[in-house]
Design an enzyme around this catalytic site. Structure first.
Site, PDB file in Angstrom:
ATOM      1  CB  CYS A  50      -0.991  -0.019   1.172  1.00 23.68           C
ATOM      2  SG  CYS A  50      -0.232   0.094   2.795  1.00 23.68           S
TER       3      CYS A  50
ATOM      4  CB  CYS B  12       0.611   0.360  -4.535  1.00 21.54           C
ATOM      5  SG  CYS B  12       2.200   0.324  -5.253  1.00 21.54           S
TER       6      CYS B  12
ATOM      7  CB  CYS C  69       5.079  -3.073  -7.917  1.00 18.85           C
ATOM      8  SG  CYS C  69       3.870  -2.626  -6.688  1.00 18.85           S
TER       9      CYS C  69
END
Ligand code: FMN
Length: 319
Positions: free
Chosen positions: A200, A275, A279
């Site tokens: 997160c 997030c 990623c």
């Protein structure tokens, strides 16, 4: 997975060091990350029996033990390695053991369960100079209760008699191969787990709760990491409080960055909860987005609602 080795001998090149290093090197060769902690070179004061931990769950003595509590919580396997001094562990190791009273108090006085408790394993390596029949009885009992306090099931021991001069253990016909074999049998089941990374923004609430629930409900099958795209300094105290209402202990956790989480290897699945950016560190890894709102700064009822939602999602994921 993480193996913590506690080395209790004051000798730097002693028998205990050789035995523990053999165990840890084999664990690392198989893919575990390890830490060889030289307990005798740490500043660990003995327990003062002030009862503070029974009142608030923390030890007030400000020394190296404060960095060791989180390691004891993170470890999947804890190896306590000590020579026999007067039929027990060394004084340095005993100081560490006594200070784990704070973890005992969290479990048995405050009734809080560390999420890794059911799955963590503890193992004893010990040796002494004489050949007395009862040589390891004292240390074995101490190890049993130490491992219970730190939340690990005691998986037995390897013990060696008639080992005295430094380096003698290397001449023992089976000791080093026994240590390697034991490392293999303890570490292998952990290496077969699927690895999930919960992400997160701050790694202070949602991803911390998700990782704790996943470790608590299925730590034998899932290796869990959590991280934040912009990690906070500390975990959220309200989150800690609502998790403690469920009896789950979040103490000694620190928010981590995605880079830090990446250092322990590529996950099989990433679950992100707001997030913000994708990623980028793990191209090709499966990614699931959970639309769980950020409870930070909201009243405790909101934090409770998010806790329930996260636990339910984790349960479904595990199924
Ligand atoms: C203070 C002290 C107490 C000891 N007490 C015992 C003992 O009760 N029984 C025994 O078999 N060996 C005893 N020993 C011997 C050590 O256990 C032995 O030398 C061991 O190999 C040391 O391991 P290390 O090289 O890892 O330090 C003692 C040694 C010291 C220095």
């Amino acid at each position: 997975m993480f193996v913590l080795g506690l080395q209790g001998s004051p000798r730097t090149e002693g028998n205990t060091t050789v035995l523990l290093s053999t165990f840890l090197t084999e664990a690392e060769r198989l893919g575990a990350s390890t830490r060889h902690l030289d307990v005798a070179r740490k500043n660990i004061s003995p327990c003062q029996e002030c009862s503070t931990c029974e009142k608030n769950g923390f030890c007030p003595i400000d020394d190296d033990m404060q960095q060791i509590y989180p390691l004891l919580r993170q470890a999947d396997i804890i190896v306590m390695a000590t020579p026999i001094f007067f039929y027990g562990p060394t004084a340095q190791m005993k100081a560490l053991i006594d200070r784990s009273q704070a973890l005992w108090a969290r479990r048995y006085v405050h009734k809080l369960v560390d999420p890794g408790r059911k799955w963590r394993r503890g193992f004893l390596l010990s040796l002494g100079a004489t050949k007395g029949k009862n040589l390891f009885e004292g240390v074995s009992l101490t190890a049993k209760y130490f491992f219970d306090a730190v939340g690990a099931s005691f998986d037995g021991s390897l013990t060696y008699r008639r080992i005295e001069g430094p380096g003698e253990i290397a001449k023992h016909p089976t000791a080093l191969s026994d240590a390697k074999e034991k490392a293999r049998s303890l570490v292998t089941p952990f290496l077969n787990r699927k690895k999930i990374l919960f992400v997160c923004t701050k790694n202070a609430c949602r991803s911390q709760m998700a990782s704790a629930f996943a470790r608590y409900h299925a730590g034998d099958r899932i290796e869990v990491e959590s991280a934040g795209s912009r990690p906070a300094e500390e975990i959220n105290p309200l989150m800690e409080e609502v998790m403690s209402e469920k009896g789950i202990d979040m103490a000694f956790r620190k928010p981590r960055s995605i880079e830090e989480a990446a250092s322990s290897g590529k996950p099989d699945l990433i679950i992100s909860m707001g997030c913000e950016e994708a990623c980028p560190l793990f191209p090709g890894t499966r990614n699931q987005e959970w639309p769980v709102p950020d409870p930070a700064g909201k009243p405790i009822e909101v934090m409770r609602k998010i806790r329930e939602e996260v636990e339910e999602r984790v349960r479904r994921l595990i199924e």
